[in-house]
Scaffold this active site. Structure first.
Site, PDB file in Angstrom:
ATOM      1  N   ASP A 111     -43.754 -44.301 -45.760  1.00 48.74           N
ATOM      2  CA  ASP A 111     -45.048 -44.573 -46.392  1.00 48.74           C
ATOM      3  C   ASP A 111     -46.128 -45.087 -45.446  1.00 48.74           C
ATOM      4  O   ASP A 111     -47.292 -45.190 -45.827  1.00 48.74           O
ATOM      5  CB  ASP A 111     -44.867 -45.574 -47.542  1.00 48.74           C
ATOM      6  CG  ASP A 111     -44.046 -46.787 -47.113  1.00 48.74           C
ATOM      7  OD1 ASP A 111     -44.399 -47.426 -46.110  1.00 48.74           O
ATOM      8  OD2 ASP A 111     -43.048 -47.098 -47.797  1.00 48.74           O
ATOM      9  N   HIS A 128     -37.131 -41.836 -40.311  1.00 48.44           N
ATOM     10  CA  HIS A 128     -37.212 -40.732 -41.285  1.00 48.44           C
ATOM     11  C   HIS A 128     -38.600 -40.082 -41.274  1.00 48.44           C
ATOM     12  O   HIS A 128     -38.929 -39.311 -42.159  1.00 48.44           O
ATOM     13  CB  HIS A 128     -36.872 -41.221 -42.698  1.00 48.44           C
ATOM     14  CG  HIS A 128     -35.428 -41.581 -42.860  1.00 48.44           C
ATOM     15  ND1 HIS A 128     -34.947 -42.307 -43.928  1.00 48.44           N
ATOM     16  CD2 HIS A 128     -34.351 -41.310 -42.086  1.00 48.44           C
ATOM     17  CE1 HIS A 128     -33.641 -42.470 -43.797  1.00 48.44           C
ATOM     18  NE2 HIS A 128     -33.247 -41.881 -42.685  1.00 48.44           N
ATOM     19  N   CYS A 136     -46.269 -29.235 -35.926  1.00 48.78           N
ATOM     20  CA  CYS A 136     -46.187 -27.779 -36.062  1.00 48.78           C
ATOM     21  C   CYS A 136     -44.837 -27.381 -36.651  1.00 48.78           C
ATOM     22  O   CYS A 136     -43.789 -27.792 -36.146  1.00 48.78           O
ATOM     23  CB  CYS A 136     -46.361 -27.128 -34.683  1.00 48.78           C
ATOM     24  SG  CYS A 136     -46.194 -25.324 -34.746  1.00 48.78           S
ATOM     25  N   CYS A 173     -51.244 -23.301 -32.462  1.00 50.62           N
ATOM     26  CA  CYS A 173     -50.820 -21.905 -32.655  1.00 50.62           C
ATOM     27  C   CYS A 173     -51.365 -21.291 -33.945  1.00 50.62           C
ATOM     28  O   CYS A 173     -51.260 -20.086 -34.144  1.00 50.62           O
ATOM     29  CB  CYS A 173     -49.294 -21.799 -32.616  1.00 50.62           C
ATOM     30  SG  CYS A 173     -48.491 -22.461 -34.091  1.00 50.62           S
ATOM     31  N   GLY A 212     -33.728 -54.761 -47.415  1.00 50.20           N
ATOM     32  CA  GLY A 212     -34.021 -53.887 -48.548  1.00 50.20           C
ATOM     33  C   GLY A 212     -33.512 -52.465 -48.434  1.00 50.20           C
ATOM     34  O   GLY A 212     -34.143 -51.533 -48.919  1.00 50.20           O
TER      35      GLY A 212
END
Ligand SMILES: [Zn+2]
Length: 280
Positions: A111, A128, A136, A173, A212
């Site tokens: 987040d 993560h 890309c 690209c 947590g």
């Protein structure tokens, strides 16, 4: 106020310039009101089709239907931007300032709240990924970039409009950009997710504090195992027992129960007091 005995133990173990690694999971984000985007939280309908989060958060679905996956991520990003960092995030920023090179923050959260609170990028590993960044899809370069400010705010159920499309392209690209997150059908690596660096940091840590988390994902469990094998102190800050609790208890540590918005400022206070008494 007297510090929790485990916080005293943490400060003792950090004397002499030893390292603290803090791993954060969904709990600290939940205290800012961010949903998990799993199950009903993350349900998504497009036309007559319903998509489950576990299906949308995959490379396979992105390759087949990028125009379905992108709006879901942009809606999630909008939800996260509507939430604010809490006292736990801010305490971690202060811990970084206090301990500097002795400190590393590793987060499972995508987040971006740690970055918004002010945790520096060089000592914050997003294992993560981060919803605030894209890269890309064809990996034509190794860079990631911020979601363009010109991209509008997405609501639940929105689809990509012609004006949105250019912002979702790789500037190098011209192919599709993709969210810079780890998908269910992808593996951790060093290039995008600092896998090797995270493992080395966990193995070198004197103290691992786990905040947590659920203890249900692979790399965090490997971090806890590495830390335990090298004799580190493992302390868990959580609202209830989790998959990490046995690791904490197998070291000299354990679980400190409570919301991280309360326990992290308490740990910070203990660290400050100890450093005032003993120096770095
Ligand atoms: Zn490209």
């Amino acid at each position: 106020m007297r510090a929790h005995p485990l916080f005293d133990l943490i400060t003792q173990r950090l004397h002499g310039g030893r390292n603290l690694v803090v791993l954060t999971g969904a709990g600290i984000s939940a205290e800012s009101g961010i949903p998990t985007f799993r199950g009903d939280d993350g349900f998504w309908t497009r036309g007559s089709r319903n998509y489950r989060p576990e299906e949308l958060a995959t490379w396979a679905t992105f390759v087949a239907e990028p125009e379905v996956v992108w709006p879901w991520y942009l809606w999630r990003l909008a939800c996260c931007r509507g939430s604010q960092p809490n006292a736990g995030h801010r305490a971690l920023v202060a811990m970084d300032s206090l301990l500097q090179d002795q400190f590393l923050l590793v987060t499972q959260n995508v987040d971006g709240l740690h970055s918004r609170a002010g945790s520096p990028e060089n000592r914050t590993f997003h294992i993560h990924g981060n919803l605030e960044r894209m890269r890309c899809a064809d990996a034509c370069s190794t860079r990631t970039w911020a979601v363009p400010a010109a991209l509008r705010t997405f609501s639940k159920g929105d689809s990509i409009q012609p004006d949105d499309a250019p912002h979702l392209r790789c500037p190098t690209c011209g192919g599709w950009a993709r969210p810079h997150v780890l998908w269910f059908d992808e593996c951790y690596d060093e290039r995008w997710f600092r896998f090797d660096s995270t493992m080395r940091a966990a193995a070198a840590a004197e103290v691992l504090v786990i905040v947590g988390g659920s203890g249900s994902t692979n790399l965090p469990i490997q971090m806890a195992t590495n830390a335990l094998n090298t004799g580190a102190l493992v302390v868990e800050l959580n609202v209830a027992e989790s998959g990490f609790t046995p690791y904490a208890e197998a070291s000299d540590g354990g679980l400190v129960t409570g919301p991280s918005g309360t326990t992290l400022p308490q740990l910070l206070a203990a660290l400050r007091e100890s450093m005032a008494l003993h120096g770095g």
